[in-house]
Design a protein around this motif. Structure first.
Motif, short mmCIF file in Angstrom:
data_model
loop_
_atom_site.label_atom_id
_atom_site.label_comp_id
_atom_site.label_asym_id
_atom_site.label_seq_id
_atom_site.Cartn_x
_atom_site.Cartn_y
_atom_site.Cartn_z
N TRP A 168 0.84 -1.34 -0.12
CA TRP A 168 0.12 -0.02 0.05
C TRP A 168 0.95 1.20 -0.08
N TYR A 169 0.41 2.17 -0.74
CA TYR A 169 1.02 3.42 -0.75
C TYR A 169 0.21 4.75 -0.28
N THR A 170 -1.00 4.44 -0.09
CA THR A 170 -1.80 5.51 0.43
C THR A 170 -2.87 4.89 1.53
N TYR A 171 -3.22 5.75 2.49
CA TYR A 171 -4.07 5.19 3.52
C TYR A 171 -5.75 5.40 3.00
N ASN A 172 -6.01 4.59 2.04
CA ASN A 172 -7.32 4.79 1.22
C ASN A 172 -8.19 3.90 2.33
N LEU A 173 -8.72 4.37 3.10
CA LEU A 173 -9.59 3.52 4.25
C LEU A 173 -10.70 2.71 3.50
N GLN A 174 -11.14 3.23 2.34
CA GLN A 174 -12.36 2.52 1.92
C GLN A 174 -11.90 1.14 1.02
N GLU A 175 -10.74 1.38 0.46
CA GLU A 175 -10.09 0.24 -0.31
C GLU A 175 -9.58 -0.66 0.83
N ILE A 176 -8.90 -0.28 1.90
CA ILE A 176 -8.37 -0.94 2.87
C ILE A 176 -9.57 -2.06 3.44
N GLU A 177 -10.59 -1.41 3.62
CA GLU A 177 -11.88 -2.16 4.21
C GLU A 177 -12.37 -3.30 3.30
N ASP A 178 -12.28 -2.81 1.87
CA ASP A 178 -12.76 -3.93 0.90
C ASP A 178 -11.77 -4.98 0.99
N TYR A 179 -10.32 -4.73 1.08
CA TYR A 179 -9.36 -5.69 1.05
C TYR A 179 -9.40 -6.58 2.46
#
Length: 207
Positions: free
Chosen positions: A135-146
């Motif tokens: 990961w390179y950004t704290y995209n919390l929506q993407e992190i939740e999906d992952y």
């Protein structure tokens, strides 16, 4: 027109950066308070007790400390209220990456840290990689999906606590702001003026 627009954009960025620095200065010197009682402003120091579950973790590669390559490890902390919050546990040497890939420890800890808001990726920032879990950004929506669990998507916490893991160096709350936006704005406006002068010279020569 493009150079003028870029100059104005840099002035807007200047105000944005000034506000971030002001918030940092107002909050960073205060003692940590319980997360449940804290106003969730950026850089607010908080303390929270919960279960850190490294089954749910992500990695931020290509981070250096003292000229050494490494990763940052971020895991999910489940609070006593049942809320899942992403916690950046800290940095570790690249040589220890295989250890943390396999590490699925569950730690019941109180951590002290500070609140950070997610930022939009810059133009040249690589995309987050779901396949390699890099990961390179704290995209919390993407992190939740992952991760496949519901997490707080408004903020995450940078841990300043040693969780008993000697291989991890926790974060420090120190100012690290670059604020060159005024210089950039001046550069763009000077270029705009230069182009305008060249345009006038062109018109004069072609009358």
């Amino acid at each position: 027109m493009l150079t003028i627009s870029l100059g104005i954009w840099q002035l807007n960025r200047l105000e944005w950066k000034k506000n971030i620095i002001k918030t940092f200065n107002e909050t960073s010197s205060k003692l940590p308070i319980d997360l449940n009682l804290a106003e969730k402003t950026e850089f607010k120091k908080v303390k929270v007790y919960g279960e850190i579950n490294r089954k749910y973790k992500i990695f931020f590669p290509a981070k250096t400390l003292n000229s050494k390559s490494g990763y940052r490890l971020a895991s999910i902390l489940k609070t006593i209220n049942g809320e899942n919050i992403l916690v950046d546990e800290g940095w570790y040497l690249k040589d220890n990456h295989q250890y943390f890939l396999a590490n699925e420890k569950i730690l019941n800890k109180q951590i002290i840290g500070y609140i950070r808001y997610p930022r939009k990726a810059k133009f040249f920032t690589p995309k987050n990689n779901f396949i390699t879990n890099e990961w390179y950004t704290y995209n919390l929506q993407e992190i939740e999906d992952y991760l496949g669990i519901i997490i707080n998507k408004k903020y995450f916490i940078k841990s300043m606590s040693n969780t008993g893991e000697p291989l991890i160096i926790p974060s420090e709350l120190i100012p690290n702001f670059r604020n060159n936006h005024l210089q950039y704005a001046i550069t763009w406006f000077v270029m705009s003026f230069a182009f305008f002068v060249l345009f006038l010279v062109y018109l004069k020569k072609n009358k």
